[in-house]
Design an enzyme around this catalytic site. Structure first.
Site, PDB file in Angstrom:
ATOM      1  N   HIS A 116       0.842  -1.195   0.000  1.00  9.12           N
ATOM      2  CA  HIS A 116       0.000   0.000   0.000  1.00  9.12           C
ATOM      3  C   HIS A 116       0.881   1.250   0.000  1.00  9.12           C
ATOM      4  CE1 HIS A 116      -2.391   3.045   2.405  1.00  9.12           C
ATOM      5  NE2 HIS A 116      -2.980   2.975   1.222  1.00  9.12           N
TER       6      HIS A 116
ATOM      7  N   ASP B 178       5.914   5.479 -21.878  1.00  5.34           N
ATOM      8  CA  ASP B 178       5.968   5.299 -23.326  1.00  5.34           C
ATOM      9  C   ASP B 178       7.381   4.930 -23.777  1.00  5.34           C
ATOM     10  OD1 ASP B 178       7.477   7.714 -23.533  1.00  5.34           O
ATOM     11  OD2 ASP B 178       5.666   8.899 -23.880  1.00  5.34           O
TER      12      ASP B 178
ATOM     13  N   ASP C 153      -5.052   3.931  -4.529  1.00  5.61           N
ATOM     14  CA  ASP C 153      -5.086   4.375  -3.141  1.00  5.61           C
ATOM     15  C   ASP C 153      -6.188   5.412  -2.938  1.00  5.61           C
ATOM     16  OD1 ASP C 153      -4.575   5.167  -0.550  1.00  5.61           O
ATOM     17  OD2 ASP C 153      -2.427   5.428  -0.855  1.00  5.61           O
TER      18      ASP C 153
ATOM     19  N   MET D 244       2.253  13.111 -16.915  1.00  3.19           N
ATOM     20  CA  MET D 244       3.277  14.130 -17.071  1.00  3.19           C
ATOM     21  C   MET D 244       2.681  15.337 -17.796  1.00  3.19           C
ATOM     22  SD  MET D 244       6.890  13.987 -19.180  1.00  3.19           S
ATOM     23  CE  MET D 244       7.524  12.557 -18.320  1.00  3.19           C
TER      24      MET D 244
ATOM     25  N   TYR E 218       9.713  12.678 -13.252  1.00  2.56           N
ATOM     26  CA  TYR E 218      10.928  11.855 -13.246  1.00  2.56           C
ATOM     27  C   TYR E 218      11.371  11.524 -11.824  1.00  2.56           C
ATOM     28  CZ  TYR E 218      11.882  12.853 -18.245  1.00  2.56           C
ATOM     29  OH  TYR E 218      11.834  12.946 -19.609  1.00  2.56           O
TER      30      TYR E 218
ATOM     31  N   TYR F 166       3.779  11.807 -24.353  1.00  2.00           N
ATOM     32  CA  TYR F 166       3.202  11.961 -23.017  1.00  2.00           C
ATOM     33  C   TYR F 166       2.331  10.770 -22.617  1.00  2.00           C
ATOM     34  CZ  TYR F 166       5.147  16.589 -23.314  1.00  2.00           C
ATOM     35  OH  TYR F 166       6.023  17.631 -23.452  1.00  2.00           O
TER      36      TYR F 166
ATOM     37  N   ASN G  24       2.613   8.590 -20.433  1.00  2.00           N
ATOM     38  CA  ASN G  24       3.211   8.173 -19.165  1.00  2.00           C
ATOM     39  C   ASN G  24       2.222   8.404 -18.031  1.00  2.00           C
ATOM     40  OD1 ASN G  24       5.895   7.947 -20.457  1.00  2.00           O
ATOM     41  ND2 ASN G  24       5.751  10.172 -20.557  1.00  2.00           N
TER      42      ASN G  24
END
Length: 144
Positions: free
Chosen positions: A22, A30, A64, A74, A113, A131, A133
């Site tokens: 958890h 990508d 969560d 991103m 990042y 993008y 990601n």
């Protein structure tokens, strides 16, 4: 092959998802993302769109709900408010798997990042759209 599991969930990915606790994060990125440079375990799913990988992961991984945000994309460099088409696809998968209470938050590129550098693992998809990601924070499985 196992019954009831998405075939995208191979042994490496399934084992990783099971081993996460958890609050742990996992990134789905990508083909342009510098995954190996992040210093985290990398699982490769070349040839699969990030949205397909996201759907498979969320078929077994709860997000969560103890935190205000559990999924991040991103931000577009130079235009933080820009909306790439893949962002709506990410949102649709999240709503379909986890419900409308979860939103897709955003992080500036270098903040994204940094968060990936602390993630449990990085899943490299075959996504070629820019993008593509997303970061996910694992939640808990509640008893029925």
């Amino acid at each position: 092959m196992l019954k009831g599991l998405d075939p995208v969930l191979g042994p490496d990915l399934l084992g990783t998802l099971r081993a996460m606790g958890h609050g742990d994060d996992i990134a789905i990125v990508d083909t342009n993302f510098p995954a190996a440079a992040m210093g985290r375990p990398v699982i490769r799913l070349d040839g699969l769109p990030a949205t397909r990988v996201l759907d498979a992961v969320l078929s077994v991984l709860p997000l969560d709900d103890f935190t205000p945000e559990a999924a991040w994309r991103m931000e577009v460099v130079g235009d933080a408010g820009a909306e790439m088409p893949i962002f709506d696809e990410f949102r649709r998968v999240i709503v379909a798997r986890e419900g409308a209470s979860f939103r897709l938050a955003s992080l500036e590129r270098f903040a994204f990042y940094e968060r990936v550098r602390k993630a449990f693992a990085v899943v490299v998809s075959g996504e070629t759209r820019l993008y593509g990601n997303i970061l996910l924070k694992k939640g808990v499985v509640r008893p029925d």
